[in-house]
Design an enzyme around this catalytic site. Structure first.
Site, PDB file in Angstrom:
ATOM      1  N   LYS A  46      55.994  65.628  32.391  1.00 40.33           N
ATOM      2  CA  LYS A  46      55.791  67.040  32.033  1.00 40.33           C
ATOM      3  C   LYS A  46      56.184  67.316  30.589  1.00 40.33           C
ATOM      4  CE  LYS A  46      58.710  67.992  35.362  1.00 40.33           C
ATOM      5  NZ  LYS A  46      58.795  66.770  36.129  1.00 40.33           N
ATOM      6  N   ASP A  75      59.465  63.273  37.200  1.00 38.28           N
ATOM      7  CA  ASP A  75      59.154  62.179  36.276  1.00 38.28           C
ATOM      8  C   ASP A  75      57.654  61.950  36.114  1.00 38.28           C
ATOM      9  OD1 ASP A  75      61.963  61.686  36.110  1.00 38.28           O
ATOM     10  OD2 ASP A  75      61.801  60.668  38.041  1.00 38.28           O
ATOM     11  N   GLY A 135      65.242  65.199  32.814  1.00 36.07           N
ATOM     12  CA  GLY A 135      65.193  64.351  31.624  1.00 36.07           C
ATOM     13  C   GLY A 135      63.760  64.361  31.136  1.00 36.07           C
ATOM     14  N   HIS A 136      63.493  65.151  30.109  1.00 28.08           N
ATOM     15  CA  HIS A 136      62.117  65.273  29.634  1.00 28.08           C
ATOM     16  C   HIS A 136      61.962  64.497  28.334  1.00 28.08           C
ATOM     17  CE1 HIS A 136      61.559  69.129  32.250  1.00 28.08           C
ATOM     18  NE2 HIS A 136      61.672  68.016  32.928  1.00 28.08           N
ATOM     19  N   GLN A 156      62.100  68.561  37.587  1.00 30.35           N
ATOM     20  CA  GLN A 156      61.956  67.821  38.854  1.00 30.35           C
ATOM     21  C   GLN A 156      60.486  67.919  39.317  1.00 30.35           C
ATOM     22  OE1 GLN A 156      64.963  70.152  38.865  1.00 30.35           O
ATOM     23  NE2 GLN A 156      65.732  68.442  37.698  1.00 30.35           N
TER      24      GLN A 156
HETATM   25  P1  IMP Z   1      70.271  66.458  42.145  1.00 31.55           P
HETATM   26  O1  IMP Z   1      69.206  67.338  41.577  1.00 31.55           O
HETATM   27  O2  IMP Z   1      71.104  65.779  41.095  1.00 31.55           O
HETATM   28  O3  IMP Z   1      71.096  67.158  43.176  1.00 31.55           O
HETATM   29  O4  IMP Z   1      69.544  65.254  42.933  1.00 31.55           O
HETATM   30  C1  IMP Z   1      68.802  65.470  44.113  1.00 31.55           C
HETATM   31  C2  IMP Z   1      67.561  64.584  44.166  1.00 31.55           C
HETATM   32  O5  IMP Z   1      66.653  64.986  43.143  1.00 31.55           O
HETATM   33  C3  IMP Z   1      67.851  63.095  43.911  1.00 31.55           C
HETATM   34  O6  IMP Z   1      66.936  62.332  44.672  1.00 31.55           O
HETATM   35  C4  IMP Z   1      67.522  62.929  42.430  1.00 31.55           C
HETATM   36  O7  IMP Z   1      67.172  61.606  42.099  1.00 31.55           O
HETATM   37  C5  IMP Z   1      66.343  63.878  42.302  1.00 31.55           C
HETATM   38  N1  IMP Z   1      66.189  64.397  40.944  1.00 31.55           N
HETATM   39  C6  IMP Z   1      66.936  65.327  40.326  1.00 31.55           C
HETATM   40  N2  IMP Z   1      66.471  65.556  39.081  1.00 31.55           N
HETATM   41  C7  IMP Z   1      65.415  64.758  38.922  1.00 31.55           C
HETATM   42  C8  IMP Z   1      64.486  64.575  37.849  1.00 31.55           C
HETATM   43  O8  IMP Z   1      64.542  65.205  36.799  1.00 31.55           O
HETATM   44  N3  IMP Z   1      63.519  63.633  38.071  1.00 31.55           N
HETATM   45  C9  IMP Z   1      63.397  62.964  39.237  1.00 31.55           C
HETATM   46  N4  IMP Z   1      64.216  63.114  40.259  1.00 31.55           N
HETATM   47  C10 IMP Z   1      65.221  64.014  40.107  1.00 31.55           C
END
Ligand code: IMP
Length: 432
Positions: A17, A14, A41-42, A225
């Protein structure tokens, strides 16, 4: 000569990017995603119009750009079709410009069910995943039982494989999580119905990228991420299930590593984290709330509030070591505009000792106390400023200090959500 640039999050995701990739797309003709899935989520804003992309690369708003999804991405066919539909209804041509690696692992409804059932069972120790099935899909990949994008196009093989894999997962869902099983016939029919829309998208991304490289095209590798969520190098087990560091750009696309020539880390001017896990500079007070509300810190995919805190140079330093950034982009500077004092964490105290290197385990990191240096806030608006000389002196001092501590030049400074709200100090595509 064409340039291949990787753009990554250097914190916990977040960082903004999407906006930076969208901006740099003016000078590139190809963008490729290399890891993660629709957990990303971009957000892009152009002249006030907002678009949130989950799977489709952040170049889709530029009609000249070819958008690719590499083998490292886990792909939910249903989420993809939904996202394509949303864009196409707005008149944005997607199917002609989107190509997907045959080797992408599919995210299936049983992965989503498993992800959510596990999180529920973990209770207070849940990871706080996005619940999109990302972890279970990557597990299937490593266990060599996953269904890949290419499998969809051989109906007989696909049906047999689906039956076998679903049988395995239904056993766990039913017996371990007391979850209702997923119906094979319905799932098969739903997926087969999506095949005609998906078939034209499949491509040999390795060959395409090699061709673009040979044609001297500018290519952007879009990270999702952030570095500190990396499965190997992040705050394990509070991480995502993919490698989010720069090296993944090569592995997750099949692009020769020698051809990557620039890596930019996007650094939010403070820190945020969604979900559980250690966060040494987290603010539980009014300043944390102020950052959350001024920065609109709510997950763009899940809507969950993001935890907020001060900029953490210990974490950033590790990120710089992991990624060998050529430059950084400092984002959301304007969110700090009203603060009287701005703090930068320059070290941790752990068990009476001062450390500059983050401990490897989440438990020790959780016990770290931040050591801060304080900077006077500028208390005037920087929103939308696009020339460095127009920044308040104190904002310039804050940025210089970040640059000094990071030991990496600041190339871009983002001062608002819109594509044009940015100060360009060094343009990555124009750098020698
Ligand atoms: P997962 O990727 O859904 O398995 O989540 C694992 C961890 O990564 C959790 O803490 C999510 O909140 C975090 N996470 C996954 N995708 C994002 C993203 O795009 N932005 C921020 N945190 C993310």
């Amino acid at each position: 000569m064409g340039k291949s640039i990787v753009i990554l999050g250097s914190q916990w995701g977040d960082e903004g990017k999407g906006k930076i990739i969208d901006l740099l797309m003016r000078d590139a003709s190809v963008v490729v995603r290399f890891q993660g899935g629709h957990n990303a989520g971009h957000t892009l804003v152009n002249q006030g119009e907002k678009t949130i992309l989950r799977l489709i690369p952040s170049g889709i708003m530029h009609s000249h750009v070819q958008c690719l999804i590499g083998n490292g991405v886990v792909l939910s066919p249903t989420a993809l079709i939904q996202e394509m539909g949303e864009l196409e209804r707005r008149g944005i041509a997607v199917s002609e410009r989107l190509r997907i690696s045959e080797a992408c692992i599919l995210v299936m409804p049983y992965h989503v069910a498993l992800d959510q059932a596990r999180e529920k069972a973990k209770g207070k120790s849940a990871i706080g995943t996005t619940g999109r099935g990302i972890g279970p899909a990557y597990e299937d990949k490593v266990a060599r039982r996953a269904i890949r994008f290419n499998d969809l196009f051989d109906e007989k093989y696909f049906c047999a494989k689906l039956e076998e894999v679903l049988d395995y997962h239904n056993f766990i869902l039913q017996n371990y999580h007391q979850h209702t099983p997923i119906d094979y016939n319905q799932l098969r029919d739903n997926l087969l119905a999506e095949v005609p829309q998906l078939r034209p998208l499949k491509a040999d991304i390795v060959a395409l990228l090699a061709e673009y490289q040979a044609q001297d095209k500018n290519i952007i590798f879009e990270g999702a991420q952030g570095t500190l969520l990396d499965i190997d190098h992040g705050t394990y087990p509070y991480v995502t299930s993919s490698n989010t560091v720069a090296g993944a750009a090569s592995i997750g696309t099949g692009y020769g590593i020698r051809h990557l020539n620039y890596i930019m880390g996007v650094v939010k001017s403070y820190s945020t984290r969604v979900g559980s896990g250690p966060f040494p500079t987290e603010l539980q007070d009014d300043i944390g709330k102020q950052l959350a509300s001024r920065g609109n810190e709510f997950g763009s995919v899940t809507g969950r509030p993001r935890r907020c805190g001060w900029l953490d140079m210990v974490g950033l330093h590790r990120s710089i070591q992991l990624n060998s950034f050529s430059s950084i982009c400092v984002s959301k500077l304007d969110v700090l505009d009203e603060l009287e004092t701005i703090r930068i964490c320059t070290g941790y105290r752990l068990h009476g000792k001062t450390i500059q290197i983050p401990p490897a385990d989440a438990k020790s990191l959780d016990e770290c106390e931040p050591i801060y240096e304080d900077w006077a806030g500028w208390r005037q608006s920087t929103a939308g400023i696009s020339k460095y000389e127009n920044l308040p002196q104190k904002a310039k001092q804050y940025l210089s200090r970040i640059e000094e501590l990071a030991g990496v030049p600041i190339a871009l400074i983002s001062t608002g959500p819109d594509r044009n709200e940015v100060i360009v100090l060094q343009h990555p595509f124009q750098e020698k």
